[in-house]
Design a protein around this motif. Sequence first.
Motif, PDB file in Angstrom:
ATOM      1  N   ASN A 645       0.841  -1.198   0.000  1.00 58.98           N
ATOM      2  CA  ASN A 645       0.000   0.000   0.000  1.00 58.98           C
ATOM      3  C   ASN A 645       0.876   1.248   0.000  1.00 58.98           C
ATOM      4  O   ASN A 645       0.938   1.979   0.977  1.00 58.98           O
ATOM      5  CB  ASN A 645      -0.931  -0.007   1.225  1.00 58.98           C
ATOM      6  CG  ASN A 645      -2.072   0.994   1.073  1.00 58.98           C
ATOM      7  OD1 ASN A 645      -2.073   1.806   0.154  1.00 58.98           O
ATOM      8  ND2 ASN A 645      -3.027   0.940   1.977  1.00 58.98           N
ATOM      9  N   ASP A 646       1.573   1.487  -1.136  1.00 56.05           N
ATOM     10  CA  ASP A 646       2.398   2.689  -1.212  1.00 56.05           C
ATOM     11  C   ASP A 646       1.560   3.938  -1.439  1.00 56.05           C
ATOM     12  O   ASP A 646       2.065   5.052  -1.454  1.00 56.05           O
ATOM     13  CB  ASP A 646       3.442   2.558  -2.311  1.00 56.05           C
ATOM     14  CG  ASP A 646       2.822   2.367  -3.687  1.00 56.05           C
ATOM     15  OD1 ASP A 646       1.606   2.085  -3.745  1.00 56.05           O
ATOM     16  OD2 ASP A 646       3.547   2.493  -4.688  1.00 56.05           O
ATOM     17  N   MET A 647       0.224   3.765  -1.585  1.00 53.67           N
ATOM     18  CA  MET A 647      -0.644   4.931  -1.741  1.00 53.67           C
ATOM     19  C   MET A 647      -0.599   5.833  -0.513  1.00 53.67           C
ATOM     20  O   MET A 647      -0.832   7.039  -0.615  1.00 53.67           O
ATOM     21  CB  MET A 647      -2.084   4.487  -1.999  1.00 53.67           C
ATOM     22  CG  MET A 647      -2.262   3.748  -3.315  1.00 53.67           C
ATOM     23  SD  MET A 647      -3.989   3.264  -3.562  1.00 53.67           S
ATOM     24  CE  MET A 647      -3.881   2.441  -5.146  1.00 53.67           C
ATOM     25  N   ASN A 648      -0.294   5.259   0.645  1.00 55.00           N
ATOM     26  CA  ASN A 648      -0.255   6.058   1.867  1.00 55.00           C
ATOM     27  C   ASN A 648       0.964   6.983   1.928  1.00 55.00           C
ATOM     28  O   ASN A 648       1.069   7.793   2.836  1.00 55.00           O
ATOM     29  CB  ASN A 648      -0.256   5.127   3.084  1.00 55.00           C
ATOM     30  CG  ASN A 648      -1.620   4.515   3.342  1.00 55.00           C
ATOM     31  OD1 ASN A 648      -2.624   5.211   3.306  1.00 55.00           O
ATOM     32  ND2 ASN A 648      -1.658   3.212   3.551  1.00 55.00           N
ATOM     33  N   PHE A 649       1.869   6.835   0.955  1.00 53.59           N
ATOM     34  CA  PHE A 649       3.057   7.686   0.953  1.00 53.59           C
ATOM     35  C   PHE A 649       2.905   8.876  -0.007  1.00 53.59           C
ATOM     36  O   PHE A 649       3.819   9.663  -0.158  1.00 53.59           O
ATOM     37  CB  PHE A 649       4.292   6.884   0.538  1.00 53.59           C
ATOM     38  CG  PHE A 649       4.639   5.770   1.489  1.00 53.59           C
ATOM     39  CD1 PHE A 649       5.373   6.026   2.632  1.00 53.59           C
ATOM     40  CD2 PHE A 649       4.240   4.468   1.232  1.00 53.59           C
ATOM     41  CE1 PHE A 649       5.710   5.003   3.506  1.00 53.59           C
ATOM     42  CE2 PHE A 649       4.575   3.447   2.095  1.00 53.59           C
ATOM     43  CZ  PHE A 649       5.300   3.708   3.237  1.00 53.59           C
ATOM     44  N   GLN A 650       1.761   8.982  -0.672  1.00 54.47           N
ATOM     45  CA  GLN A 650       1.699   9.890  -1.807  1.00 54.47           C
ATOM     46  C   GLN A 650       0.717  11.043  -1.642  1.00 54.47           C
ATOM     47  O   GLN A 650       0.289  11.638  -2.617  1.00 54.47           O
ATOM     48  CB  GLN A 650       1.358   9.097  -3.073  1.00 54.47           C
ATOM     49  CG  GLN A 650       2.383   8.019  -3.379  1.00 54.47           C
ATOM     50  CD  GLN A 650       2.088   7.293  -4.673  1.00 54.47           C
ATOM     51  OE1 GLN A 650       1.545   7.874  -5.602  1.00 54.47           O
ATOM     52  NE2 GLN A 650       2.464   6.034  -4.747  1.00 54.47           N
ATOM     53  N   GLY A 651       0.333  11.389  -0.455  1.00 51.04           N
ATOM     54  CA  GLY A 651      -0.555  12.533  -0.291  1.00 51.04           C
ATOM     55  C   GLY A 651      -1.192  12.555   1.070  1.00 51.04           C
ATOM     56  O   GLY A 651      -0.998  11.657   1.890  1.00 51.04           O
ATOM     57  N   PRO A 652      -2.012  13.571   1.349  1.00 52.49           N
ATOM     58  CA  PRO A 652      -2.610  13.716   2.676  1.00 52.49           C
ATOM     59  C   PRO A 652      -3.724  12.724   2.966  1.00 52.49           C
ATOM     60  O   PRO A 652      -4.020  12.448   4.123  1.00 52.49           O
ATOM     61  CB  PRO A 652      -3.156  15.151   2.660  1.00 52.49           C
ATOM     62  CG  PRO A 652      -3.416  15.437   1.206  1.00 52.49           C
ATOM     63  CD  PRO A 652      -2.334  14.714   0.462  1.00 52.49           C
ATOM     64  N   ARG A 653      -4.342  12.180   1.938  1.00 59.86           N
ATOM     65  CA  ARG A 653      -5.470  11.274   2.164  1.00 59.86           C
ATOM     66  C   ARG A 653      -4.990   9.838   2.339  1.00 59.86           C
ATOM     67  O   ARG A 653      -4.087   9.384   1.650  1.00 59.86           O
ATOM     68  CB  ARG A 653      -6.442  11.352   0.992  1.00 59.86           C
ATOM     69  CG  ARG A 653      -7.681  10.481   1.192  1.00 59.86           C
ATOM     70  CD  ARG A 653      -8.703  10.692   0.103  1.00 59.86           C
ATOM     71  NE  ARG A 653      -9.852   9.828   0.311  1.00 59.86           N
ATOM     72  CZ  ARG A 653     -10.907   9.775  -0.499  1.00 59.86           C
ATOM     73  NH1 ARG A 653     -10.954  10.570  -1.564  1.00 59.86           N
ATOM     74  NH2 ARG A 653     -11.912   8.964  -0.252  1.00 59.86           N
ATOM     75  N   SER A 654      -5.594   9.135   3.260  1.00 63.12           N
ATOM     76  CA  SER A 654      -5.252   7.737   3.498  1.00 63.12           C
ATOM     77  C   SER A 654      -6.088   6.836   2.598  1.00 63.12           C
ATOM     78  O   SER A 654      -7.285   7.079   2.394  1.00 63.12           O
ATOM     79  CB  SER A 654      -5.499   7.369   4.972  1.00 63.12           C
ATOM     80  OG  SER A 654      -4.660   8.120   5.814  1.00 63.12           O
ATOM     81  N   PHE A 655      -5.437   5.807   2.080  1.00 61.53           N
ATOM     82  CA  PHE A 655      -6.129   4.827   1.246  1.00 61.53           C
ATOM     83  C   PHE A 655      -5.931   3.450   1.882  1.00 61.53           C
ATOM     84  O   PHE A 655      -5.334   2.550   1.287  1.00 61.53           O
ATOM     85  CB  PHE A 655      -5.597   4.857  -0.182  1.00 61.53           C
ATOM     86  CG  PHE A 655      -5.913   6.125  -0.918  1.00 61.53           C
ATOM     87  CD1 PHE A 655      -7.062   6.228  -1.682  1.00 61.53           C
ATOM     88  CD2 PHE A 655      -5.077   7.222  -0.829  1.00 61.53           C
ATOM     89  CE1 PHE A 655      -7.368   7.404  -2.356  1.00 61.53           C
ATOM     90  CE2 PHE A 655      -5.366   8.396  -1.505  1.00 61.53           C
ATOM     91  CZ  PHE A 655      -6.522   8.490  -2.267  1.00 61.53           C
ATOM     92  N   PHE A 656      -6.398   3.320   3.108  1.00 59.84           N
ATOM     93  CA  PHE A 656      -6.244   2.058   3.813  1.00 59.84           C
ATOM     94  C   PHE A 656      -7.017   0.951   3.099  1.00 59.84           C
ATOM     95  O   PHE A 656      -8.081   1.179   2.515  1.00 59.84           O
ATOM     96  CB  PHE A 656      -6.774   2.175   5.243  1.00 59.84           C
ATOM     97  CG  PHE A 656      -5.942   3.063   6.129  1.00 59.84           C
ATOM     98  CD1 PHE A 656      -4.583   2.819   6.297  1.00 59.84           C
ATOM     99  CD2 PHE A 656      -6.502   4.141   6.794  1.00 59.84           C
ATOM    100  CE1 PHE A 656      -3.809   3.624   7.110  1.00 59.84           C
ATOM    101  CE2 PHE A 656      -5.742   4.949   7.607  1.00 59.84           C
ATOM    102  CZ  PHE A 656      -4.379   4.698   7.768  1.00 59.84           C
TER     103      PHE A 656
END
Length: 899
Positions: A645-656
Amino acid sequence: MPEHDYTSTSLWQSTLAARSGPDAHAEKRERLRTSYLELRKKAAVLLEENARSMPDFTVHDISHVDALWEMADLVCGTEVTLNPAEAYVLGCAFVLHDAAMGGAAYGTSVSETLGEDRWRDLVSVAYYHREGCWPDQEELDAPPTEITDLCRATAIRETHAEQAKRLVDQPWRSSTGNEIFLIEGFQLREVYGPLIGDLAASHWWPVDRLAEEFRHPSGSLPWQPSEWIIEPLKLACILRLADATQIDSRRAPSFLFSLRRPQGVSREHWRFQEHISRPYLKGDRVTYNSLRPFRPQDATAWWLALEYLRGIDQELKAVDALLHDLGRSRLAARAIAGVDSPERFAELFRVQDWRPIDATIKISDIPALVRSLGGEQLYGKEPEVAVRELIQNAQDAVIARQALQPDFTAGRVEIRLTETDGSWCLEVRDNGIGMDEETLIHGLLDFGSSGWSSPGVRNRLPGLASAGFQPSGRFGIGFFSVFLLGDRVELITRRYDASRTDARRLAFDGPSSRPLLTPLAVQGWVPEGTTVRVNLRKSPNDVEGLFYESGDERLAHLVRRLVLENAVPVLTWEPGMAEPEVLTPFTLATGSPDEVFDRLYPPKTDSWRIGEEKQRLQMRDDFVGRATELLDDKGRRIGLATLWNDMNFQGPRSFFGIVTVNGFLADASVSFAGYLAGQPSRASRDRAALIATQDQVRNWMRTQERQLRDTGDFEDTVQLELAHTLHMAFNDLPDDMAFALTAQGVLRPADVAGWAAARSEVFVASGLPITWRSRPPEVYHYLSGQRVQLPDNWVHICQRIVTAPLSDVFSDVANRDAAYEFARDHTTPTWQKDWWRMSGGLYGLFMRALCQAWSCTIESLLAPVAQRNWSDTLHLNDESLGPVAGYLLHRPSSAAGDG
C-alpha cells in the motif's frame, strides 16, 4: 424392548378392562377396548420404524406407549378419575403422539410432507449454522449428506406432533390395494379422530394453548351411557405429564445403547436415562433416583439429568397452575422432588468420587448486562457502528420482502438527520418486511438471539431462506448498538402483509429500561416496514459524535464510507435538504476496478478539495493497473486489492485497505489497498477475519508478485516492504528478493553465501537505537533520524510487522522450526528457545543461509551468544550514537553438532 403391563394399571382396570362380575356396559366397554387393541397392534409396526429414522433418540416404540398408562396412574393418583370413553381417547392419543417420530409416518418423504419452501428453509439455516455462511443455489439444491440427515432429524422432531394429528385419517394401502386405517371403526374414527389427533399434537404445544383449544367437554355417543363425557383439557394435561415423566431406564436400555452408539447430546440423554429408576409419588412430588452412582466420566449426564428434571418440574407446575386457575380438578403430581439444588439432587442421584458444585455463570442484574453490552462495552466509542447496524437491518428487511414478494421493486432505505432547537435526531426507515409482535419480542428484544436464522423467524416467514435470502445483519444484538447514539429510541413497524391496525410502536428510555410496546394509535396510513428513531446524546459534530471518524460533517459521506455495497437504494437526507442523495445499488464482486475504487474511496466534491481529488484520481489509475482479484474455490471474487500500500506515501489522504463484512465496512489495514471480504471475528464486528483460505490468499499474493514484476514495479523498496509478508505466507523467498541491508546495499537470499564467505565474523543488528526505512532503503538512527553507514560485517534484517488481517491468516509461529518446539517451555533464555522464536521469520531465513555458507550448525552460532548472556553490543563508526544490540556470530573453526 422392555414390556410394560399396561393392562394391570389402575387406569386400564377401572375403564377398559373386562369385569369379572356383572357389567351393564360390558359390550360398550369391549367395543372401545377392541378398537384400542387393534390400533395398538398396527401402530406397534409403525413405531418400530422410529429407530430407523432417529437411531440416536431414546426409545419411542410401543413400550413407551404402554408405559404411559403407568405414568398416567402416577400423575392422576386418586385425585382424578376417567370414564371408559376418556380412557379410550387418551389411550389412542398415547399411541399416536410419537408415532410420527419416524420417516414411515410421512407417507412419501419428510421433505415432501414438510413442503419445498419449509424444507429449503431448514436446509439453508442448517447450512448457515454448520458452515458460518448461507448456501448458494447449488448448495441449496444438493446439500451435503450430513446436512440432509440433520435437517431430516430436525424436521421430524419439529413436526412430529402435527404429523401425528394427521395419522388418524391417513390411509395406507395393502398389497391388494385396500385402504388401511389405524382406527378401523368408521364412527369412532370420525367422532373421536379429530380430538385424538389434537390431543396427540398437544404435547408439543405451550401449556397456555391447552385452555384455548380444549375449552369445552364432549358429550357421549348415542350408544354410550350419558355420563361418559369427555373432558379434553384433563386428558391433554394427563398426556402431557405422563409423556414428560416417562424417562426411566426402560427408555434407554444399556444393551441397546451399546448397539446404537448415540453421539453428542443424545448420548448423554441415554447415559442419564439408563441410570434412572421407575418414579414414584411421594406427597405431590414425583420422585426419581439413580439405580447406580454417577462416576466422574458420567458427570455431564448427571448435570443433564438435573436440568432435564427441572424442565419436567416446570411442566408439572405449569399444568397445576393452569388447572388451579381454571377451577378444574388438580392432578396428584405437581412437582419433581430434589431439583431445587444440586446438593438435594445428589441425595437421590448419587455420585461417586466427585462432588457436584453449581458453578454455572449467574447473571443477577440482566438490565445492567444489556446496558453494558448494548453500548460502549461491546462496540467501543464508535457511534457510527450503530448507523452501520441499523442500515444492515433495514436493507435485510427490504431484501427479505423482495424474496417473499418478487414483484416488489420499490424497496429502499432512508436515513435522515434532523435538528430541532439544538436536539438532534437520527432516523433509519425501510419499507421492507416489517415485524409482528412475536418477532419484536422474541427476535429483536431477545438480546443475543440468532435473529434471521432462528426457528421462530423461519416458521413465521416460510420460504424466506429458500428464496435465497442471505442477511448481512443480525437483528437483536445488532439493534442494541443504537444505544451508542442515545437512550431515547422509538421503533415503529408493520409487517408488509398486515393491516394498519397491526402496526406497533416500541419505545425505549435506555437499553436497561423496560421498553413500552403499544399499538400505534394513528388515524392515517402507517407504511409497511420499520422506522427507528433515536435522539442523539451528542451533536454529530462533537468530539466522539457521529461524524468524529468521518473526516467531514455530512451524513451522506458517513453512509458512503460504511456502505460499500448495497442491494437496494439508500437515500440520505441531510439536515434542511429538500432532496436526498442516493446511493445506488452496487456489488463489489462484479464492479470494474475503477468502480470498486470509487466506491471504496469516493470523491470529495468540495471546491477546496480539488487538489486532494487530483491525487485520488492518480491513485485510482495506479489501483486499476495494479490490483488483482482474490478468488474463492468457485472462481468468485472475494477481494480486489494490491498487496502493498504505497498509496499512503503519496498525499494527505489515506487509502487504507478495507475488510468488508457482507458489503459493509468492518476493518481497515495498511497492509493492502482495495478490499478483501471478511467475516466478523467478534460480536461488535469492528474486527474481521478473511473468508479466504490460506491457499486462496497465497494465490492472490503470487498474482500480485507477478504483476509487480511484469510492470517493472518490483523494485528494492517494494521488495523490502513485502519480504516479511511473503515469507510468512510461503516460508521462503525468491532468490532475487531483497530482505536485509548491509554496507554494500540490499541483501538477497542468493547473495548471502557469497557475502558470508568473505567474512569470518558477522554482526546481526537487532534493535534500537538503529532501525530502517524503505523509501529510500537505508538504516537510520531512531532518535536523531540521522542516516547511518553500517560497518562492513553488519547486517540489518528488514522484518516489517505484518498487520491484520494478513497476520491472522499467516502466523509466524506456523513457520517455526518444529524440531525445537520443545524449547518453548524453557524457563531461561536458552539458545534453543531463541532459535525457535526467530526461526519462522526473516532472521531464521538469514541464519539458515549463514549456516549453509559457513558449513556449521545453528548451535555453533547461537550457543556462544547465549553463553555471553545475550549481551552482544557493538558501536557504529560514530560512537556518539551509542551501542547497538545484536548477535555477534563467528565462523566456527570446525562444524559442531546440534544439541
